[in-house]
Write a protein that holds these residues in place. Sequence first.
Motif, PDB file in Angstrom:
ATOM      1  N   LEU A 648      19.347  43.070  33.638  1.00  0.00           N
ATOM      2  CA  LEU A 648      20.777  43.346  33.702  1.00  0.00           C
ATOM      3  C   LEU A 648      21.465  43.104  32.363  1.00  0.00           C
ATOM      4  O   LEU A 648      22.377  43.851  31.979  1.00  0.00           O
ATOM      5  N   GLU A 649      21.048  42.058  31.651  1.00  0.00           N
ATOM      6  CA  GLU A 649      21.652  41.768  30.355  1.00  0.00           C
ATOM      7  C   GLU A 649      21.347  42.875  29.355  1.00  0.00           C
ATOM      8  O   GLU A 649      22.227  43.293  28.586  1.00  0.00           O
ATOM      9  N   ASP A 650      20.116  43.382  29.382  1.00  0.00           N
ATOM     10  CA  ASP A 650      19.759  44.479  28.477  1.00  0.00           C
ATOM     11  C   ASP A 650      20.595  45.721  28.767  1.00  0.00           C
ATOM     12  O   ASP A 650      21.018  46.434  27.854  1.00  0.00           O
ATOM     13  N   GLN A 651      20.845  45.969  30.025  1.00  0.00           N
ATOM     14  CA  GLN A 651      21.680  47.108  30.392  1.00  0.00           C
ATOM     15  C   GLN A 651      23.119  46.894  29.952  1.00  0.00           C
ATOM     16  O   GLN A 651      23.796  47.826  29.506  1.00  0.00           O
ATOM     17  N   TYR A 652      23.585  45.667  30.085  1.00  0.00           N
ATOM     18  CA  TYR A 652      24.967  45.331  29.720  1.00  0.00           C
ATOM     19  C   TYR A 652      25.236  45.557  28.238  1.00  0.00           C
ATOM     20  O   TYR A 652      26.261  46.129  27.857  1.00  0.00           O
ATOM     21  N   LEU A 653      24.326  45.122  27.380  1.00  0.00           N
ATOM     22  CA  LEU A 653      24.583  45.092  25.945  1.00  0.00           C
ATOM     23  C   LEU A 653      24.655  46.488  25.331  1.00  0.00           C
ATOM     24  O   LEU A 653      23.968  47.428  25.770  1.00  0.00           O
ATOM     25  N   SER A 654      25.465  46.582  24.284  1.00  0.00           N
ATOM     26  CA  SER A 654      25.610  47.845  23.543  1.00  0.00           C
ATOM     27  C   SER A 654      24.415  48.132  22.638  1.00  0.00           C
ATOM     28  O   SER A 654      24.296  49.230  22.100  1.00  0.00           O
ATOM     29  N   ARG A 655      23.532  47.185  22.500  1.00  0.00           N
ATOM     30  CA  ARG A 655      22.416  47.270  21.554  1.00  0.00           C
ATOM     31  C   ARG A 655      21.611  48.566  21.692  1.00  0.00           C
ATOM     32  O   ARG A 655      21.378  49.278  20.701  1.00  0.00           O
ATOM     33  N   ASP A 656      21.210  48.892  22.914  1.00  0.00           N
ATOM     34  CA  ASP A 656      20.302  50.018  23.103  1.00  0.00           C
ATOM     35  C   ASP A 656      21.018  51.356  23.225  1.00  0.00           C
ATOM     36  O   ASP A 656      20.363  52.409  23.274  1.00  0.00           O
TER      37      ASP A 656
END
Length: 668
Positions: A648-656
């Motif tokens: 969920l955190e990976d999905q949240y972040l603008s990084r990707d």
Amino acid sequence: MKSKTLMEPNITYQKHTLSSEILIALYKNMLKPRLIEEKMLILLRQGKISKWFSGIGQEAISVGVTMALRPEEYILPMHRNLGVFTTREIPLHRLFSQWQGKANGFTKGRDRSFHFGTQEYNIVGMISHLGPQFGVADGIALASKLKNKQQVTAVFTGEGGTSEGDIHEALNVASVWELPVLFCIENNGYGLSTPTHEQYRCKDLADRALGYGMESHIIDGNNVIEVYSKISEITASMRSNPRPVLIEFKTFRMRGHEEASGTKYVPQELMDTWAAKDPIDNFRSYLIANEILSEKQDAIFKAQYKAEIDTDLVATNAESLIIASESDELNDVFQKFEYQEFAENNKTKELRLIDAISEGLKQSMEQHDDLVIMGQDVAEYGGVFKITDGFVEQFGKDRVRNTPICESAIIEAAMGLSIAGIKSVVELQFGDFITSGFNPVVNYLAKAHYRWNQNADIVLRMPCGAGVAAGPFHSQTNEAWFTKTPGLKVIYPAFPKDAKGLLATAINDPNPVLFFEHKALYRSIRQEVPTDYFTIPFGKAARLREGEAITVIAFGAAVHWALNALDKHPNISADMIDLRSLQPLDTETIFASAKKTGKVIILQEDSLFGGIASDISALLMENCFEFLDAPVKRVASMETPIPFINQLEDQYLSRDRFEGELLKLLDY
């Protein structure tokens, strides 16, 4: 029937050893603010002042406490403590100018009534939020203790203010640190219109001291001899044996909370009872009955004060109205800071971000020999991230101070240290926890210099950011809350060298600085860093790469996300700008790059709406529109709280999401 002045006093004045000179001084110092107030009430009705908070009936407290303190000792008064200001002999024309919003006042027309301070008279005025006064008093008393001045700090509040969390935090800190603070509660029966039985359940507010392991006393606040004598005795003891003492003064507010409030909510019988206990009428009767004061002398004192009031009002009325000046207003938001460059040395060593911050902090402690670090677990434990590990052994526990879990009181104490001339660094265990100290940051630190020319020489260290599976309460990057607030500086380094040099500058700067440190970068980013003490100026972005096709703007961890995306596309000719400093912001570098490339993409870790990327985008549209070949693109994280689990955190972040948006903008 006896005249009013010769009636038997309704207050019992116990036997004492005070001289006639002191007794007369006590009377005159009460008489003066009473006569001023009576005049102010007339001016209020005439519309010549905007508001008035009356202390009629409470003069004995302000005067007795102030006379018991030494002139060099700080007092932090409230609305109803005019007697503090007059007993400290502030010229009346300056007080009148303050109340009329004239330039000769203490706030240049920027704040009203008693919302001001003055270093010249060692008075620190209130803010409307009431509670922060107690924490600020803690800081001033801490400075006195660190400098071994053997001074007491006195701070006032009403019984209503004692319900505020800041006050409870400050009482606890003062007790734990054994600070010489005289906490004065003026229990005058009503918090605006709310009677005491609807405010608290304990019999006496003095009882609350027991829970903090603190000495307390109850004093008749209308008996000036009792106030002066007991406070003199208590403060003399506090100077030789530093400790906090809580005083509850029993008194009454004879007029409304402020004049517009009226007193219809007060039973007439109660008003009559307290009117008979008027501190000035009773003391006058006592002095005359004991042949210490004559009616003739009394008449002379009144005539002198009335003449002084009228003369100074004429002078104030003759002052011109303030002329609004945009440059004056903007120039007073911050204390002027002459940046001093300390050049890098040639010797470097590879450091992680966390090590660079620790080393920079340690070298600043050596550079400023009274700099104080405060925070939860920062002493022997070294902080939760071990940044101050070993500092206690080198600098001692006076300068590296563990604090209770009370962000408001500690930030307020840092403000008090600044008032007393001591720099401080406060570590927020996590930047998220600033919410528990939000009020003093945005309402006290940010506005102090603008309001009364008092700087807040404070650095707030803010471990922040997501990417470490810490969940909603330990992962925020909340810089936008503070870039919005005039009076605060906001710094956000992405590299070890920048972190060390900018931290040194932050500590040198006499203004409040929020210093953001991304937790995910602490141990993941390494760089060659100069070993000696050096500084980097604020407001200067770093251009990490030169290019012609697009401008990429980022800060914090987002800088590394952007660099990683560019590394995957070496054919993209990009200007890569690391802001480093968010307030002040390097608009010159931003605008020059945008005009050169014609396309701009801004990457931030925070959620999109209301973030700094939005302001930069607006600035570009206003200043560079004709040079742009595409709309400015903002890339930010989801509009949700920050989740815990990695998926969920990976999905949240603008990084990707950045890489795809970068390529789309290039193809626009």
